[in-house]
Design an enzyme around this catalytic site. Structure first.
Site, PDB file in Angstrom:
ATOM      1  N   ASP A   1       0.827  -1.198   0.000  1.00 26.88           N
ATOM      2  CA  ASP A   1       0.000   0.000   0.000  1.00 26.88           C
ATOM      3  C   ASP A   1       0.868   1.256   0.000  1.00 26.88           C
ATOM      4  OD1 ASP A   1      -2.286   1.882   0.898  1.00 26.88           O
ATOM      5  OD2 ASP A   1      -3.281  -0.061   0.785  1.00 26.88           O
TER       6      ASP A   1
ATOM      7  N   ASP B   1      10.371   0.089   1.363  1.00 30.19           N
ATOM      8  CA  ASP B   1       9.925   1.327   0.707  1.00 30.19           C
ATOM      9  C   ASP B   1      10.400   1.272  -0.736  1.00 30.19           C
ATOM     10  OD1 ASP B   1       9.393   3.816  -0.258  1.00 30.19           O
ATOM     11  OD2 ASP B   1      10.429   4.925   1.317  1.00 30.19           O
TER      12      ASP B   1
ATOM     13  N   HIS C   1      -3.814   4.854   4.447  1.00 30.48           N
ATOM     14  CA  HIS C   1      -4.497   3.648   3.991  1.00 30.48           C
ATOM     15  C   HIS C   1      -3.807   2.372   4.444  1.00 30.48           C
ATOM     16  CE1 HIS C   1      -6.289   1.117   0.628  1.00 30.48           C
ATOM     17  NE2 HIS C   1      -7.339   1.685   1.173  1.00 30.48           N
TER      18      HIS C   1
ATOM     19  N   GLY D   1      -8.366  -0.694  19.021  1.00 30.42           N
ATOM     20  CA  GLY D   1      -9.122  -1.937  19.058  1.00 30.42           C
ATOM     21  C   GLY D   1      -8.192  -3.126  18.958  1.00 30.42           C
TER      22      GLY D   1
ATOM     23  N   GLU E   1       5.091  -2.797  -8.718  1.00 27.72           N
ATOM     24  CA  GLU E   1       4.167  -3.840  -8.285  1.00 27.72           C
ATOM     25  C   GLU E   1       4.890  -5.184  -8.143  1.00 27.72           C
ATOM     26  OE1 GLU E   1       0.807  -4.006 -10.849  1.00 27.72           O
ATOM     27  OE2 GLU E   1       0.263  -1.900 -10.559  1.00 27.72           O
TER      28      GLU E   1
ATOM     29  N   TRP F   1      -6.131  -2.184  -3.493  1.00 27.76           N
ATOM     30  CA  TRP F   1      -6.005  -1.216  -4.570  1.00 27.76           C
ATOM     31  C   TRP F   1      -6.117  -1.945  -5.903  1.00 27.76           C
ATOM     32  CZ3 TRP F   1      -1.870  -2.751  -7.517  1.00 27.76           C
ATOM     33  CH2 TRP F   1      -0.875  -3.504  -6.884  1.00 27.76           C
ATOM     34  N   GLY F   2      -6.143  -1.177  -6.965  1.00 22.78           N
ATOM     35  CA  GLY F   2      -6.224  -1.767  -8.288  1.00 22.78           C
ATOM     36  C   GLY F   2      -6.431  -0.702  -9.335  1.00 22.78           C
TER      37      GLY F   2
ATOM     38  N   ASP G   1     -19.458  -0.573 -12.449  1.00 22.70           N
ATOM     39  CA  ASP G   1     -18.234  -1.256 -12.843  1.00 22.70           C
ATOM     40  C   ASP G   1     -18.345  -2.730 -12.467  1.00 22.70           C
ATOM     41  OD1 ASP G   1     -15.733  -1.611 -13.891  1.00 22.70           O
ATOM     42  OD2 ASP G   1     -14.694  -0.314 -12.462  1.00 22.70           O
TER      43      ASP G   1
ATOM     44  N   ASP H   1     -10.953  -6.195 -13.969  1.00 23.79           N
ATOM     45  CA  ASP H   1      -9.766  -5.992 -13.143  1.00 23.79           C
ATOM     46  C   ASP H   1      -8.918  -7.261 -13.209  1.00 23.79           C
ATOM     47  OD1 ASP H   1      -7.909  -5.930 -11.062  1.00 23.79           O
ATOM     48  OD2 ASP H   1      -9.262  -4.943  -9.662  1.00 23.79           O
TER      49      ASP H   1
ATOM     50  N   SER I   1     -11.515  -1.871   0.611  1.00 23.79           N
ATOM     51  CA  SER I   1     -10.205  -1.716   1.247  1.00 23.79           C
ATOM     52  C   SER I   1     -10.204  -2.289   2.649  1.00 23.79           C
ATOM     53  CB  SER I   1      -9.828  -0.237   1.327  1.00 23.79           C
ATOM     54  OG  SER I   1      -9.247   0.202   0.131  1.00 23.79           O
TER      55      SER I   1
END
Length: 690
Positions: free
Chosen positions: A198, A219, A237, A255, A279, A297-298, A344, A349, A411
């Site tokens: 992410d 990273d 995210h 939590g 990726e 994601w996508g 969609d 995808d 997500s």
């Protein structure tokens, strides 16, 4: 003077046409981001870091970061503002080096995080007074894991645990993800490693630091080891997703994560331009150390995009399931998409239509479909999320400290699934990637969601839906079955190719409906597939308005899967090329008999034209039951669908992975040749006017 001006316009237009056809699209990236991040990837014949640096220096480039997939290297120009043509020339020269096996200049890809609603004012922020003390703890603490299972004392003292309705029976009917029972059996994700691909992870968050695993982190945006996100308001995210999986339990912070003793890492890869190489580097990170990769994601969920992983990312997936986890295969969990308001479909995808991913959908607290839900037959199961501000969302950690009660979208669903799978892997660390998919199919609970329309029963009696897959994931049921599960037999692949009679390609126009049938009897060579797992259709169709197309697949048992529904916002005229539509709805069926592919157009425009080309049916599965107690497919089945067989060719050779298993993504909008033709036409008009 007038003629000279018009000639100048002609020259300008011609130059613009050439540039438009050669330059990558940058409408969603600012120039600085593009210039700073564009790069070339080379693959050496064998890993050699010193040689890679020597080659880079020879061509005025530098190597950044670590190699990925063993022998692939990131090459950047020392002067990033080099002209595009000069960069292309350099790439060609690199390809001529005897040690370079493959080279490709990378182009940016549009990728979106799949969280829709940001209600950041509904938060409970913590002071972080324990943060300094927490940073002194051992970061990577696998050695202190205990082999005995500790049964927790519920409820947890964490202040927001009471708000985690999806863990505490708070959905309508008292339903939840049924993880408390798994916890009380002693399972918490011990010795299981999850990485969140992410925008980074706040590794020093007081509710994550005790479980943070640097070996599951990187990273890739800046090519270093620190995955901490930039605190600019946009990069929450990944940290939120990580908290869903492995927030520490019983520490009086926020939590509780579902796998609250799992190792959690994060890859910073979405905080900048995204490339196929980025990726691939994320998906292939430490594949023998990381068990589960979670991706929320996508491609853009805009109702008009067809896109998926590039060749490097496809190779990373393939390596992961073949050799990851020391041969057992990595588990890739994917959010199914948030494009419901644009009608969609997750069938467009290429990440969710990969057989290697578990595509996870969402349900709301009232056990209904959220407004952003996308339908497709590749969705395997569902976890909870939210849809409206009046509905409870998912509770998790936030950036840089504190908590949030407003994480949502698919997500939020994918990490919940990753956490539940981590519980199952603790119960049985020998599970393969396919075992996990079998377990999810068999233990998902459709009952809470049956009030929503769209359910059907497949050929082996399982309820299935294009909205929710096989139902709501069940933590305790998954763990219990995992404990006694025996490894599934090897997966086979049978391929049938449909060859069109003349004319081929087949012309179509206006509103039409055509049925194509294939009779499946088994493979000519090798062991046939008698127990289905994944079913793919590789199809090439060109049509004047792609969004008017609808594709439906019917199995011999009568299971009807809508591979592609109409998409009213998709005006693309190029169609799709060998796109891998996927269905998991026939799981467990006997494939022998008549398969029907229905291709139709719902257009009201009789002038629309197109062509349909040959297509392939890919059947993945086993020759034997996955478990000894499964029903046996011995007798020759009677097909419940009666159509004439036409144009059948059986193929027993398995094609290369890159061609068959994932297909190629289809670019949106006007093709380069069509655009160039329009430019030339405008130029001719101006010349004639001059």
């Amino acid at each position: 003077m007038v003629i000279s001006l018009k000639l100048l316009i002609v020259v300008f237009l011609l130059f613009g046409c050439v540039i438009a056809n050669e330059e990558p699209s940058k409408d969603w990236l600012n120039d600085t981001d593009y210039i700073d991040s564009t790069h070339t990837v080379i693959r050496l014949k064998e890993k050699d870091d010193e040689l890679a640096h020597q080659i880079a220096k020879r061509y005025g480039m530098v190597v950044k970061g670590e190699p990925f997939m063993e022998n692939h290297y990131f090459f950047y120009h020392e002067q990033p503002d080099h002209a595009y043509r000069r960069k292309r020339t350099t790439s060609e020269q690199l390809g001529e080096h005897p040690a370079v096996e493959w080279v490709e200049e990378q182009r940016p890809k549009k990728r979106s995080k799949r969280d829709y609603i940001h209600i950041d004012d509904v938060q409970e922020k913590k002071t972080g007074e324990d943060l300094i003390g927490a940073t002194k703890q051992t970061i990577h603490h696998m050695a202190r894991r205990k082999s005995t299972l500790e049964v927790p004392q519920l409820p947890w003292i964490d202040p927001l645990y009471k708000n985690q309705w999806y863990l505490t029976g708070g959905a309508d009917g008292g339903f939840d993800m049924n993880v408390r029972e798994a916890w009380l059996m002693g399972y918490a994700g011990r010795n299981v490693t999850v990485s969140i691909l992410d925008d980074g992870i706040q590794r020093d968050h007081p509710d994550l630091i005790a479980n943070y695993d640097p070996m599951a982190s990187s990273d890739i945006n800046d090519h270093d080891d620190d995955p901490t996100p930039r605190n600019n308001g946009d990069n929450k995210h990944g940290t939120r997703c990580a908290g869903e999986v492995a927030a520490v339990a019983g520490n009086n912070q926020c939590g509780v994560g579902i796998a609250y003793k799992a190792n959690i890492g994060g890859v910073r890869m979405l905080d900048g331009a995204v490339f196929d190489s980025v990726e691939a580097a994320a998906l292939s990170l430490n594949q023998n150390h990381i068990d589960i990769y979670s991706a929320s994601w996508g491609p853009e969920d805009d109702g008009q995009t067809f896109d998926g992983p590039g060749p490097l990312a496809r190779e990373a997936f393939h390596r992961g399931i073949k050799s990851g986890r020391n041969g057992k295969g990595n588990i890739f969990v994917w959010a199914s998409g948030n494009g419901g308001s644009r009608q969609d479909s997750c069938s467009a995808d290429g990440y969710t239509t990969s057989i290697y991913t578990l595509s996870i959908s969402s349900a709301t607290s009232d056990n209904r479909e959220p407004w952003y839900l996308e339908e497709c037959p590749s969705s395997i199961a569902t976890t909870y999320s939210s849809a409206a501000m009046s509905q409870p969302a998912v509770v998790t950690v936030d950036v840089p400290t504190g908590c949030t009660m407003s994480h949502t979208g698919t997500s939020a669903s994918a990490p919940l699934a990753a956490g539940i799978i981590a519980l199952a892997l603790e119960a049985n660390s020998k599970l393969t990637w396919r075992d996990v998919q079998h377990l999810v199919v068999r233990t998902a609970n459709p009952k809470p969601l049956l009030s929503t329309a769209g359910w059907s029963t497949n050929g082996v009696g399982r309820k299935v839906s294009s909205k929710f897959g096989y139902g709501l994931m069940d933590g305790a049921a998954l763990v219990k079955m995992a404990k006694t599960w025996k490894k599934a037999p090897e997966q086979n692949l049978c391929i049938y190719e449909y060859k069109l009679n003349r004319p081929n390609p087949r012309p179509v126009s206006g509103r039409f409906r055509m049925n194509f049938t294939i009779e499946v009897t088994g493979c000519q060579i090798g062991t046939p597939v008698l127990y289905l797992e994944h079913v793919q259709v590789l199809s090439t169709i060109q049509y004047g308005r792609r969004g008017d197309l609808k594709l439906t697949l019917i199995s011999p048992a009568g299971t009807r899967s809508i591979l592609l529904p109409p998409r009213p916002f998709d005006y693309n005229s190029n169609g799709f090329q060998k796109w891998p539509f996927l269905s998991v709805q026939q799981w467990g069926e006997d494939p022998r008999g008549t398969w029907v592919l229905i291709v139709e157009s719902v257009t009201d425009n009789p002038k629309l034209k197109g062509t349909i080309e040959d297509w392939s049916l890919l059947l993945y599965g086993t020759a034997e039951p996955a478990q000894s107690g499964d029903p046996s497919h011995n007798a020759a089945p009677q097909s419940s669908v009666e159509y004439a067989v036409s144009g059948l060719t059986a193929q027993d050779r398995i094609p290369p992975y890159r061609r068959a298993a994932q297909g190629e993504s289809t670019q949106n909008g006007m093709s380069p040749m069509k655009f160039l033709a329009i430019c030339v036409y405008l130029i001719l008009l101006l010349v004639l006017a001059a």
